[in-house]
Design an enzyme around this catalytic site. Structure first.
Site, mmCIF file in Angstrom:
data_model
loop_
_atom_site.group_PDB
_atom_site.id
_atom_site.type_symbol
_atom_site.label_atom_id
_atom_site.label_comp_id
_atom_site.label_asym_id
_atom_site.label_seq_id
_atom_site.Cartn_x
_atom_site.Cartn_y
_atom_site.Cartn_z
ATOM 1 N N LYS A 104 -2.307 -30.329 47.891
ATOM 2 C CA LYS A 104 -2.748 -29.060 47.299
ATOM 3 C C LYS A 104 -1.723 -28.631 46.255
ATOM 4 C CE LYS A 104 -4.670 -24.880 49.412
ATOM 5 N NZ LYS A 104 -4.533 -24.052 50.626
HETATM 6 C C1 E4P Z 1 -6.857 -21.523 51.127
HETATM 7 O O1 E4P Z 1 -6.695 -22.714 51.172
HETATM 8 C C2 E4P Z 1 -5.844 -20.518 51.447
HETATM 9 O O2 E4P Z 1 -4.979 -21.058 52.405
HETATM 10 C C3 E4P Z 1 -6.395 -19.264 52.059
HETATM 11 O O3 E4P Z 1 -7.795 -19.298 52.200
HETATM 12 C C4 E4P Z 1 -5.839 -17.988 51.519
HETATM 13 O O4 E4P Z 1 -6.450 -16.917 52.164
HETATM 14 P P1 E4P Z 1 -5.847 -15.432 52.216
HETATM 15 O O5 E4P Z 1 -6.249 -14.730 50.964
HETATM 16 O O6 E4P Z 1 -6.495 -14.830 53.419
HETATM 17 O O7 E4P Z 1 -4.359 -15.585 52.340
#
Ligand code: E4P
Length: 218
Positions: free
Chosen positions: A83
């Site tokens: 990622k």
């Molecule tokens: C996605 O891969 C992220 O880890 C995640 O969905 C972020 O979500 P949040 O806005 O609840 O931190």
């Protein structure tokens, strides 16, 4: 639509994986920071549990650093998806890693233009954050519709991975719009199971059954 779990916590993932409802998992540096222990070992355990794509995020901010970290993360397990954040460096790193055959999830996507650029350099997934858009008064799900339409017309194979999911409505709307993947925190997955009419219906069935058994004995 595939369901990924958005956490770095093995104890939360194990029971969901055992139910057979998980297709993969996503983590990010904030989630991993909450967990104790060796992050590489945690990623490996998540891969063993879910037996599907597991996003592990780089923390370098320059392209060379992201590429180095990405190669290192990819070596943990064949299920690892690297990622990278959507920055110019992230786009450059995505291009190199994807060309080497590593699947890349480009994260922190907040516009269809960003998603398009990530798809152009071979991202396997783009992660638009719907909840964080809702938080600032925008409608996060509109972005999902835009990206799904754009990718559909252009014929990109990049999957739309709906992230920052806050409730079951986000999940169902994502599926109806044609998103390929939704990643949910365990608390939202828990909510997907719930309906008060299921609970009261079951209570009634069991009560009626017990009453009938009592009547037969009397
Ligand atoms: C996605 O891969 C992220 O880890 C995640 O969905 C972020 O979500 P949040 O806005 O609840 O931190």
């Amino acid at each position: 639509m595939k369901l990924f779990v958005d956490t770095g916590n093995i104890k939360e993932i194990a029971p969901l994986a055992a139910l057979g409802i998980l297709d993969g998992a996503t983590t990010n540096p904030s989630l991993m920071a909450k967990e104790g222990g060796d992050p590489r070992a945690i990623i490996k355990s998540i891969c063993d549990l879910v037996q599907g794509p597991v996003s592990a995020e780089v923390v370098a901010t320059d392209a060379d650093g992201m590429i180095r970290e990405g190669r290192d993360l990819a070596a943990i397990d064949p299920h690892v998806v690297v990622k990278v954040p959507f920055t110019k460096a992230g786009v450059a790193a995505c291009r190199t890693l994807a060309a080497e055959g590593t699947r890349v999830n480009v994260t922190l996507i907040f516009s269809a233009a960003q998603a398009w650029l990530a798809a152009k350099v071979g991202a396997a997934y783009v992660s638009p954050f719907v909840g964080r858009l809702d938080d600032i008064g925008a409608t996060g799900m509109n972005l999902i519709q835009e990206i799904v339409d754009l990718f559909g017309h252009a014929g990109y194979e990049t999957e739309v991975l709906v992230a920052s999911v806050r409730n079951p409505i986000h999940v169902i709307e994502a599926g109806r719009m044609g998103a390929g993947v939704v990643t949910c925190p365990p608390s939202v997955i828990e909510q997907l199971f719930k309906h008060p009419l299921t609970d009261s219906g079951l209570e009634r069935f069991l009560k009626d059954w017990e009453q009938a058994q009592g009547a037969k004995k009397a």
